[in-house]
Design an enzyme around this catalytic site. Sequence first.
Site, short mmCIF file in Angstrom:
data_model
loop_
_atom_site.label_atom_id
_atom_site.label_comp_id
_atom_site.label_asym_id
_atom_site.label_seq_id
_atom_site.Cartn_x
_atom_site.Cartn_y
_atom_site.Cartn_z
N THR A 49 0.98 -0.74 -0.05
CA THR A 49 -0.18 -0.02 0.04
C THR A 49 0.61 1.47 -0.08
OG1 THR A 49 -0.29 -0.49 2.63
CG2 THR A 49 -2.03 -0.88 1.29
N TRP A 70 -2.17 -4.44 -23.55
CA TRP A 70 -1.55 -3.42 -22.31
C TRP A 70 -3.00 -3.16 -21.26
CZ3 TRP A 70 3.34 -1.34 -21.70
CH2 TRP A 70 3.56 -0.33 -20.57
N ARG A 72 -5.43 -5.05 -20.13
CA ARG A 72 -5.54 -6.40 -19.42
C ARG A 72 -4.95 -5.56 -18.11
NH1 ARG A 72 -6.68 -11.02 -21.51
NH2 ARG A 72 -7.58 -11.37 -19.39
N HIS A 73 -3.55 -5.13 -18.10
CA HIS A 73 -3.79 -4.54 -16.66
C HIS A 73 -4.36 -3.57 -16.16
CE1 HIS A 73 0.12 -6.92 -17.02
NE2 HIS A 73 0.10 -6.45 -18.15
N GLU A 81 -8.95 7.43 -23.82
CA GLU A 81 -8.03 7.23 -25.40
C GLU A 81 -9.05 7.94 -26.62
OE1 GLU A 81 -8.11 2.48 -26.43
OE2 GLU A 81 -7.04 2.87 -27.87
N SER A 83 -10.73 8.20 -29.44
CA SER A 83 -12.18 7.67 -30.21
C SER A 83 -12.09 7.18 -31.32
CB SER A 83 -13.24 7.88 -29.66
OG SER A 83 -14.49 6.99 -30.23
N ARG A 85 -15.21 6.62 -33.28
CA ARG A 85 -16.04 7.54 -33.47
C ARG A 85 -16.47 8.14 -33.73
NH1 ARG A 85 -20.17 5.81 -28.83
NH2 ARG A 85 -21.23 6.27 -30.88
N ARG A 150 -13.93 2.32 -39.58
CA ARG A 150 -12.93 1.34 -38.75
C ARG A 150 -13.11 0.30 -38.40
NH1 ARG A 150 -14.17 2.73 -32.21
NH2 ARG A 150 -16.22 1.86 -31.88
N ARG A 177 5.60 -7.77 -18.23
CA ARG A 177 5.56 -7.49 -19.83
C ARG A 177 7.46 -7.40 -20.04
NH1 ARG A 177 1.24 -9.62 -22.17
NH2 ARG A 177 -0.81 -8.52 -20.43
#
Length: 216
Positions: A49, A70, A72-73, A81, A83, A85, A150, A177
């Site tokens: 902690t 990446w 997944r961490h 991020e 986008s 869209r 996309r 990693r």
Amino acid sequence: MASVEILDFMGDDLMVVNAARVSFEKESYELTLGDEKLINYLAKHNHVTPFFHPQVQFRIRMPLFVAREWYRHQIGFSRNEVSRRYVDSKPECWVPEKIRARDSNKKQGSKEEEVEEPQVCKSLIEKTIAQSIKSYEALLAMDVAPELARTILPQSMYTEFIETGSLAAYARLYKLRTTPDAQREIQWFANEIGKYLEEKFPISWKALTTTTSSSE
Ligand SMILES: Cc1cc2nc3c(=O)[nH]c(=O)nc-3n(C[C@H](O)[C@H](O)[C@H](O)COP(=O)(O)OP(=O)(O)OC[C@H]3O[C@@H](n4cnc5c(N)ncnc54)[C@H](O)[C@@H]3O)c2cc1C
């Protein structure tokens, strides 16, 4: 191009020490040898902690297939991020310099040696990317929504995100990693992050990434 840029950070090795020392109503004002020993003790005995308090923020640009690993961490990180869209600028894709061959050990993913005809393979990769970007732009020109257009873009396309994480979270990611069985491309990003963190938190980073904790 791939990049890792440090945007901001909070804390130092002393912050770790004082987070631990508050238990005994103690505080250090300058890092002493005793404080360094304490940091090593904390890392060794998995008292993690105090290492949650320092925070670091990066702007990272990496190919989608690396970002998928990446991301997944999760614990100890926050990310936002770009986008696709909303953004429909011309995509940029990563192309491997060396065309590594498949390793007979499945877990290893690839071996050092290249395939027999690297230039032929590289040209195939480049042509496929170019065609996919051409089709993407054709779809946009026909008024297809960026969020649909996309879907034909390659996994090698660069994405960009801002990430804030704790020192402990980055150390966990780094350890997982940078091992030889991690994909070469993600190792590069983990090592870049490591360079910044080693500079900002020299004692803690070394303790977290080189000490074998008592629970390991
Ligand atoms: C070399 C390598 C190969 C991999 N291959 C694959 C693969 O083939 N397929 C695949 O799906 N993934 C794969 N992964 C991803 C892997 O399974 C993890 O998702 C990834 O490494 C993130 O781990 P983390 O401990 O940092 O996770 P985080 O989610 O950030 O969690 C951090 C820690 O919090 C704790 N924690 C988180 N969630 C829970 C929970 N629900 N319950 C209890 N404790 C929790 C755990 O202690 C965990 O280690 C691979 C990872 C590596 C490094």
